[in-house]
Motif scaffolding. Sequence first.
Motif, PDB file in Angstrom:
ATOM      1  N   ASN A  80      27.904  23.096  45.134  1.00 27.60           N
ATOM      2  CA  ASN A  80      28.852  24.011  45.753  1.00 27.60           C
ATOM      3  C   ASN A  80      30.060  24.309  44.867  1.00 27.60           C
ATOM      4  O   ASN A  80      31.026  24.944  45.307  1.00 27.60           O
ATOM      5  CB  ASN A  80      29.307  23.490  47.131  1.00 27.60           C
ATOM      6  N   ALA A  81      30.013  23.864  43.615  1.00 28.88           N
ATOM      7  CA  ALA A  81      31.083  24.193  42.671  1.00 28.88           C
ATOM      8  C   ALA A  81      30.958  25.647  42.234  1.00 28.88           C
ATOM      9  O   ALA A  81      29.856  26.155  42.033  1.00 28.88           O
ATOM     10  CB  ALA A  81      31.016  23.273  41.452  1.00 28.88           C
ATOM     11  N   ALA A  82      32.091  26.319  42.075  1.00 30.48           N
ATOM     12  CA  ALA A  82      32.078  27.707  41.611  1.00 30.48           C
ATOM     13  C   ALA A  82      31.668  27.763  40.146  1.00 30.48           C
ATOM     14  O   ALA A  82      32.112  26.959  39.331  1.00 30.48           O
ATOM     15  CB  ALA A  82      33.451  28.336  41.785  1.00 30.48           C
ATOM     16  N   GLU A  83      30.806  28.714  39.827  1.00 28.79           N
ATOM     17  CA  GLU A  83      30.356  28.903  38.449  1.00 28.79           C
ATOM     18  C   GLU A  83      30.805  30.241  37.878  1.00 28.79           C
ATOM     19  O   GLU A  83      30.706  30.462  36.667  1.00 28.79           O
ATOM     20  CB  GLU A  83      28.829  28.805  38.366  1.00 28.79           C
ATOM     21  N   SER A  84      31.286  31.149  38.731  1.00 26.06           N
ATOM     22  CA  SER A  84      31.739  32.459  38.268  1.00 26.06           C
ATOM     23  C   SER A  84      33.000  32.868  39.019  1.00 26.06           C
ATOM     24  O   SER A  84      33.135  32.613  40.221  1.00 26.06           O
ATOM     25  CB  SER A  84      30.656  33.525  38.473  1.00 26.06           C
ATOM     26  N   LEU A  85      33.892  33.527  38.298  1.00 23.92           N
ATOM     27  CA  LEU A  85      35.146  34.034  38.845  1.00 23.92           C
ATOM     28  C   LEU A  85      35.208  35.535  38.605  1.00 23.92           C
ATOM     29  O   LEU A  85      35.067  35.992  37.472  1.00 23.92           O
ATOM     30  CB  LEU A  85      36.325  33.337  38.174  1.00 23.92           C
ATOM     31  N   LEU A  86      35.406  36.300  39.685  1.00 21.39           N
ATOM     32  CA  LEU A  86      35.525  37.754  39.605  1.00 21.39           C
ATOM     33  C   LEU A  86      36.927  38.140  40.071  1.00 21.39           C
ATOM     34  O   LEU A  86      37.367  37.716  41.144  1.00 21.39           O
ATOM     35  CB  LEU A  86      34.478  38.426  40.488  1.00 21.39           C
ATOM     36  N   VAL A  87      37.620  38.944  39.283  1.00 21.73           N
ATOM     37  CA  VAL A  87      39.014  39.302  39.560  1.00 21.73           C
ATOM     38  C   VAL A  87      39.149  40.821  39.632  1.00 21.73           C
ATOM     39  O   VAL A  87      38.738  41.527  38.696  1.00 21.73           O
ATOM     40  CB  VAL A  87      39.956  38.742  38.474  1.00 21.73           C
ATOM     41  N   HIS A  88      39.742  41.324  40.711  1.00 22.95           N
ATOM     42  CA  HIS A  88      39.962  42.768  40.852  1.00 22.95           C
ATOM     43  C   HIS A  88      40.949  43.244  39.803  1.00 22.95           C
ATOM     44  O   HIS A  88      41.971  42.585  39.550  1.00 22.95           O
ATOM     45  CB  HIS A  88      40.487  43.079  42.256  1.00 22.95           C
ATOM     46  N   LYS A  89      40.699  44.393  39.221  1.00 24.10           N
ATOM     47  CA  LYS A  89      41.507  44.899  38.104  1.00 24.10           C
ATOM     48  C   LYS A  89      42.966  45.129  38.494  1.00 24.10           C
ATOM     49  O   LYS A  89      43.867  45.007  37.646  1.00 24.10           O
ATOM     50  CB  LYS A  89      40.921  46.205  37.569  1.00 24.10           C
ATOM     51  N   ASP A  90      43.228  45.432  39.774  1.00 21.71           N
ATOM     52  CA  ASP A  90      44.597  45.751  40.171  1.00 21.71           C
ATOM     53  C   ASP A  90      45.531  44.558  40.131  1.00 21.71           C
ATOM     54  O   ASP A  90      46.761  44.738  40.049  1.00 21.71           O
ATOM     55  CB  ASP A  90      44.605  46.350  41.588  1.00 21.71           C
ATOM     56  N   ILE A  91      45.006  43.346  40.194  1.00 20.00           N
ATOM     57  CA  ILE A  91      45.876  42.160  40.122  1.00 20.00           C
ATOM     58  C   ILE A  91      45.570  41.312  38.883  1.00 20.00           C
ATOM     59  O   ILE A  91      46.146  40.243  38.707  1.00 20.00           O
ATOM     60  CB  ILE A  91      45.766  41.301  41.400  1.00 20.00           C
ATOM     61  N   ALA A  92      44.675  41.797  38.042  1.00 16.92           N
ATOM     62  CA  ALA A  92      44.233  40.995  36.891  1.00 16.92           C
ATOM     63  C   ALA A  92      45.386  40.662  35.950  1.00 16.92           C
ATOM     64  O   ALA A  92      45.482  39.540  35.436  1.00 16.92           O
ATOM     65  CB  ALA A  92      43.125  41.727  36.145  1.00 16.92           C
ATOM     66  N   GLU A  93      46.291  41.627  35.723  1.00 20.11           N
ATOM     67  CA  GLU A  93      47.372  41.399  34.760  1.00 20.11           C
ATOM     68  C   GLU A  93      48.280  40.259  35.194  1.00 20.11           C
ATOM     69  O   GLU A  93      48.797  39.503  34.364  1.00 20.11           O
ATOM     70  CB  GLU A  93      48.181  42.687  34.579  1.00 20.11           C
ATOM     71  N   ARG A  94      48.465  40.104  36.506  1.00 19.79           N
ATOM     72  CA  ARG A  94      49.308  39.012  37.013  1.00 19.79           C
ATOM     73  C   ARG A  94      48.516  37.725  37.247  1.00 19.79           C
ATOM     74  O   ARG A  94      49.023  36.627  37.012  1.00 19.79           O
ATOM     75  CB  ARG A  94      49.964  39.443  38.335  1.00 19.79           C
ATOM     76  N   PHE A  95      47.270  37.879  37.680  1.00 26.29           N
ATOM     77  CA  PHE A  95      46.521  36.699  38.091  1.00 26.29           C
ATOM     78  C   PHE A  95      45.831  35.981  36.937  1.00 26.29           C
ATOM     79  O   PHE A  95      45.816  34.747  36.893  1.00 26.29           O
ATOM     80  CB  PHE A  95      45.471  37.102  39.136  1.00 26.29           C
TER      81      PHE A  95
END
Length: 423
Positions: free
Chosen positions: A261-276
């Motif tokens: 159940n460990a996360a193997e992939s991270l997907l980030v929306h482009k609108d918050i990518a610069e901050r996140f």
Amino acid sequence: MDEDLRAHVHDAARRARVAAADLALATRQVKDAALHAVADALVRRTPEVLAANAEDVRRGRESGLGEAMIDRLTLTEPRIAAIAEAQRTVAGLPDPVGEVLRGGMLPNGLEMRQVRVPMGVVGMVYEGRPNVTVDAAGLTLKAGNAVLLRGSSSAESSNTALVAVLRDAVAEAGLPADAVQLLPCHDRASVRHLITARGLVDLVIPRGGAGLINAVVEGATVPTVETGVGNCHVYVDAAADLDMAVRIVLNSKARRPSVCNAAESLLVHKDIAERFVPAVARELAAAGVTLHADDRFAALAETPTVPARDEDWDTEYLSLDIAAKVVDSLADAVAHIAEHGSGHTEAIVTADVRVAREFTARVDAAAVMVNAATSFTDGGEFGMGAEIGISTQKLHARGPMALPELTSTKWVVWGDGHVRPSS
């Protein structure tokens, strides 16, 4: 030699069928007493289990077993205590056997009930993790089944010690010791003989890596449940609370990276990518996690990353590694998960209820988390006690499998001299 091994496995299965017939009549009181006896025996005999486990760990290190696999293999006093406590938790759960699912009185006076009954003989094929030995035995016993355990050679000493404890405790509680049996682990043919023992074995559950699961599912003539492979994703939406998202990503990946159940992939929306991206990359790096990043993610990270290859999106690392990508929209995130996910657990972090509802409706997985870590997909966390596996298929079980999933049903019909009219 192969014929001798086949005879050995089938003889164990026949003894298991005899034991299962006795278990089917056992009351909840007797089964729960056996589980408490197992828990007490595990605590009492912890030193001998740890000594056996130390032999497995030593051999594993000498053979070059990776640290993730060593972690799965290793038992400690607290881990054994937790395994024992899980048996007490299972004892406290309702007994599924005899539960009436539906039924009633027909107009002609026949009384019909569909009730839960034990599955019978359950075969368990698994890798590395000796805790599965106890979890599988406890759950199958509570559901009125006998179990045939086929662990890996890497955990042979641990499994042998644990099964000795289990059999002694079960017998002392007045149930047949053959309700729990350990099969030979050095020849893969023992798996073949187990998964093709139609008429002797009622269900086989493989638990481990993709190779093991595929081999069992493709080679079995006995019914199987596909479990375990977890290419889990966390999608951080444009409307996410970023501090919350960092905590969820870190817990999903780094809490215990060697579990499914460990996360193997991270997907980030482009609108918050610069901050996140800089924040999450910094926290993951501090936890020792290697980021396999696409170009857009890498350009925003302020800590080192490695270039993501095509195969990274399909990899269940089971280690301190994660694939990371910037996506343009919710639709792109869902499409990526549909292409690369394994149907285990997917998570979204968002404050937008509409987006969350769309994500949960469109993502096809056994468990979907909203503003919670993927690490919660676990039988214990779901209130089921110890789990026997997490099913990633749709029949007959999906998600964490516990007591109800280890039963079948039968129709019981009561009449009073009823006969069916001629047509």
